[in-house]
Design a protein around this motif. Structure first.
Motif, PDB file in Angstrom:
ATOM      1  N   GLU A   1      41.294  42.726  38.165  1.00  0.00           N
ATOM      2  CA  GLU A   1      41.350  42.191  36.796  1.00  0.00           C
ATOM      3  C   GLU A   1      39.955  41.893  36.261  1.00  0.00           C
ATOM      4  OE1 GLU A   1      42.459  41.444  33.317  1.00  0.00           O
ATOM      5  OE2 GLU A   1      44.100  41.772  34.742  1.00  0.00           O
TER       6      GLU A   1
ATOM      7  N   GLN B   1      42.820  41.219  27.747  1.00  0.00           N
ATOM      8  CA  GLN B   1      43.245  39.882  27.348  1.00  0.00           C
ATOM      9  C   GLN B   1      42.673  39.510  25.970  1.00  0.00           C
ATOM     10  OE1 GLN B   1      45.168  37.387  29.470  1.00  0.00           O
ATOM     11  NE2 GLN B   1      45.783  39.460  30.051  1.00  0.00           N
TER      12      GLN B   1
ATOM     13  N   ALA C   1      47.053  35.292  30.450  1.00  0.00           N
ATOM     14  CA  ALA C   1      48.465  35.639  30.639  1.00  0.00           C
ATOM     15  C   ALA C   1      48.539  37.028  31.255  1.00  0.00           C
ATOM     16  CB  ALA C   1      49.217  35.591  29.319  1.00  0.00           C
ATOM     17  N   ILE C   2      48.720  37.079  32.568  1.00  0.00           N
ATOM     18  CA  ILE C   2      48.760  38.337  33.305  1.00  0.00           C
ATOM     19  C   ILE C   2      50.056  38.392  34.099  1.00  0.00           C
ATOM     20  CG2 ILE C   2      47.629  39.746  35.078  1.00  0.00           C
ATOM     21  CD1 ILE C   2      45.020  38.301  34.348  1.00  0.00           C
ATOM     22  N   SER C   3      50.739  39.511  34.040  1.00  0.00           N
ATOM     23  CA  SER C   3      52.000  39.665  34.747  1.00  0.00           C
ATOM     24  C   SER C   3      51.822  39.408  36.246  1.00  0.00           C
ATOM     25  CB  SER C   3      52.547  41.080  34.537  1.00  0.00           C
ATOM     26  OG  SER C   3      53.738  41.286  35.262  1.00  0.00           O
ATOM     27  N   GLY C   4      52.673  38.558  36.801  1.00  0.00           N
ATOM     28  CA  GLY C   4      52.639  38.262  38.219  1.00  0.00           C
ATOM     29  C   GLY C   4      51.680  37.168  38.616  1.00  0.00           C
TER      30      GLY C   4
ATOM     31  N   PRO D   1      49.158  37.511  42.428  1.00  0.00           N
ATOM     32  CA  PRO D   1      50.460  37.957  42.939  1.00  0.00           C
ATOM     33  C   PRO D   1      50.477  37.970  44.464  1.00  0.00           C
ATOM     34  CG  PRO D   1      49.711  39.380  41.155  1.00  0.00           C
ATOM     35  CD  PRO D   1      48.564  38.476  41.486  1.00  0.00           C
TER      36      PRO D   1
END
Length: 212
Positions: free
Chosen positions: A40, A45, A57-60, A103
């Motif tokens: 990342e 973003q 706000a990042i998935s996982g 994650p």
């Protein structure tokens, strides 16, 4: 003379073919490239500005403050985006415990996790507030962070660097020495306070988590 030159050329060609056939293919084997499990740089973003903060706000990914309201926000400078937090902007007489949990990484027995990221600070006050932890019993639910066992990973960050100068933090490792597959969670945690505590501005960029 022309025939002599042709003869030399033929001899040279045969020599090259002979040398090539004696070369072991393994000598030219390209080492395998390991793709990061998590990578990342915050490019996609939305960045905040001024007093307006936009949470990461990042998935996982879990981005939460277990003791207060502010969380890690996205900022931008010179066309580079990164995440940032500082207790300086929190309310007086409050404390911050801001978790950025990557994650869960599925790690086989004897596999290693390597964490790399860029880190900068500004306006240092008190103890450096960033900590790095890992957990093998966290269930991935933000409501259960305090119920999990979190162990520290040493963060070797220079005690004094110029404001906003990024330093590469490399090869922070966790090795699964158990014989079982594990789901390992890595967390970057800011622990600070507006009043009488650590309020250093911390910036993080280019996070990579590699399983190898």
């Amino acid at each position: 003379m022309k025939k002599y030159i042709q003869y030399l050329f033929l001899l040279f060609s045969v020599s090259v073919i002979t040398l090539s056939s004696c070369t072991n293919a393994d000598d030219f084997e390209i080492p395998p490239f390991t793709h990061p499990f998590f990578n990342e740089d915050f490019t996609n973003q939305t960045a905040g500005s001024g007093s307006e903060d936009v949470p990461v706000a990042i998935s996982g990914v879990i981005n939460t403050n277990t003791t207060n309201l502010p969380v890690w926000g996205v900022r931008s400078f010179s066309n580079n985006k990164y995440m940032q937090f500082s207790s300086f902007y929190s309310e007086a007489n409050t404390s911050d415990n801001v978790w950025f949990i990557l994650p869960g990484a599925p790690v086989e027995a004897n596999q290693n996790i390597t964490l790399n990221f860029d880190l900068a600070q500004a306006f240092p006050v008190g103890t450096f507030p960033l900590n790095v932890y890992y957990s093998t019993d966290f269930d991935g639910d933000a409501a259960n962070i305090n119920q999990a066992v979190w162990s520290s990973i040493s963060l070797n960050f220079p005690s004094a660097t110029p404001n906003y100068e990024f330093v590469r933090i490399k090869n922070m490792n966790y090795l699964n020495e158990s014989t079982n597959k594990q789901t390992v969670y890595i967390a970057l945690v800011y622990k600070g306070a507006k009043t009488g505590g650590a309020s250093t501005t911390v910036q993080v960029d280019n996070i990579k988590l590699i399983i190898n």
